[in-house]
Design a protein around this motif. Structure first.
Motif, short mmCIF file in Angstrom:
data_model
loop_
_atom_site.label_atom_id
_atom_site.label_comp_id
_atom_site.label_asym_id
_atom_site.label_seq_id
_atom_site.Cartn_x
_atom_site.Cartn_y
_atom_site.Cartn_z
N UNK A 1 35.61 42.64 50.82
CA UNK A 1 36.84 42.49 51.56
C UNK A 1 37.97 43.16 50.79
N UNK A 2 38.75 43.94 51.46
CA UNK A 2 39.87 44.65 50.85
C UNK A 2 41.16 43.91 51.18
N UNK A 3 41.96 43.64 50.14
CA UNK A 3 43.20 42.87 50.32
C UNK A 3 44.37 43.68 49.77
N UNK A 4 45.36 43.99 50.64
CA UNK A 4 46.55 44.72 50.20
C UNK A 4 47.49 43.72 49.52
N UNK A 5 48.05 44.15 48.36
CA UNK A 5 48.98 43.32 47.61
C UNK A 5 50.39 43.88 47.80
N UNK A 6 51.34 43.02 48.16
CA UNK A 6 52.73 43.44 48.31
C UNK A 6 53.32 43.79 46.95
N UNK A 7 54.23 44.76 46.94
CA UNK A 7 54.79 45.27 45.68
C UNK A 7 55.40 44.17 44.81
N UNK A 8 56.08 43.21 45.41
CA UNK A 8 56.71 42.16 44.62
C UNK A 8 55.69 41.27 43.90
N UNK A 9 54.40 41.37 44.27
CA UNK A 9 53.34 40.58 43.65
C UNK A 9 52.49 41.38 42.65
N UNK A 13 49.93 39.61 40.01
CA UNK A 13 48.54 39.79 40.42
C UNK A 13 47.74 40.51 39.34
N UNK A 14 48.28 41.62 38.82
CA UNK A 14 47.56 42.38 37.80
C UNK A 14 47.45 41.58 36.50
N UNK A 15 48.47 40.81 36.16
CA UNK A 15 48.38 39.94 34.97
C UNK A 15 47.25 38.93 35.12
N UNK A 16 47.17 38.30 36.30
CA UNK A 16 46.11 37.31 36.56
C UNK A 16 44.72 37.95 36.56
N UNK A 17 44.60 39.11 37.21
CA UNK A 17 43.31 39.81 37.24
C UNK A 17 42.92 40.21 35.82
N UNK A 75 48.68 49.04 46.42
CA UNK A 75 47.71 48.39 45.54
C UNK A 75 46.83 47.49 46.39
N UNK A 76 45.52 47.67 46.26
CA UNK A 76 44.55 46.87 47.00
C UNK A 76 43.53 46.28 46.03
N UNK A 77 43.10 45.07 46.32
CA UNK A 77 42.00 44.46 45.58
C UNK A 77 40.76 44.48 46.46
N UNK A 78 39.63 44.86 45.90
CA UNK A 78 38.35 44.79 46.60
C UNK A 78 37.65 43.54 46.09
N UNK A 79 37.47 42.56 46.96
CA UNK A 79 36.87 41.29 46.56
C UNK A 79 35.43 41.19 47.03
N UNK A 80 34.58 40.68 46.14
CA UNK A 80 33.17 40.43 46.45
C UNK A 80 32.84 39.03 45.95
N UNK A 82 34.47 36.36 46.12
CA UNK A 82 35.62 35.73 45.49
C UNK A 82 36.03 36.32 44.16
N UNK A 83 35.37 37.38 43.72
CA UNK A 83 35.70 38.04 42.45
C UNK A 83 36.25 39.44 42.73
N UNK A 84 37.11 39.93 41.85
CA UNK A 84 37.65 41.28 41.99
C UNK A 84 36.59 42.27 41.53
N UNK A 85 36.12 43.08 42.46
CA UNK A 85 35.11 44.10 42.16
C UNK A 85 35.76 45.43 41.83
N UNK A 86 36.97 45.65 42.38
CA UNK A 86 37.67 46.91 42.14
C UNK A 86 39.15 46.75 42.49
N UNK A 87 39.96 47.61 41.89
CA UNK A 87 41.37 47.72 42.24
C UNK A 87 41.60 49.16 42.66
#
Length: 110
Positions: A1-9, A13-17, A75-80, A82-87
């Motif tokens: 699943x691909x999830x778009x992240x808003x710029x203000x996040x 988001x990257x710190x948490x990942x 910026x998009x996160x690719x989730x597999x 429930x885990x981040x598989x790619x950015x």
């Protein structure tokens, strides 16, 4: 699943990942119509990923490689499972930077 992240996040988001990537390895692929597909880094240990809004850059720090993405615009996160598989990050020139993750392989016991 691909999830778009808003710029203000982006920073949070990257710190948490980045915190969840301890012990993982990453490959950085760069793709554009003019350049084609290129591998910038191949399965190196992840040190961290950050967004600096002041300089408008995303920094992907891997062991021995510091990959800088200037003027990110998406910026998009690719989730597999429930885990981040790619950015996936698209920069100001439309170049796509894909950071893929994998856990290190465990060696079988004797």
């Amino acid at each position: 699943m691909k999830q778009k992240i808003d710029e203000y996040e982006w920073r949070v988001t990257l710190d948490n990942v980045s915190k969840s990537l301890s012990g993982q390895r990453a490959e950085v692929e760069i793709a554009s119509l003019s350049l084609g597909d290129q591998i910038a880094a191949e399965w190196l240990p992840v040190l961290g990923i950050t967004y600096d809004s002041g300089d408008d850059i995303v920094e992907v720090a891997l062991e021995g490689v510091d990959h800088i993405i200037s003027r990110p615009r998406e910026l998009h996160l690719q989730l597999t499972d429930g885990h981040v598989a790619a950015i996936e990050i698209i920069d100001g020139d439309g170049i796509q930077h894909i950071v893929k993750f994998k856990e290190p392989l465990m060696l079988a016991g004797p």
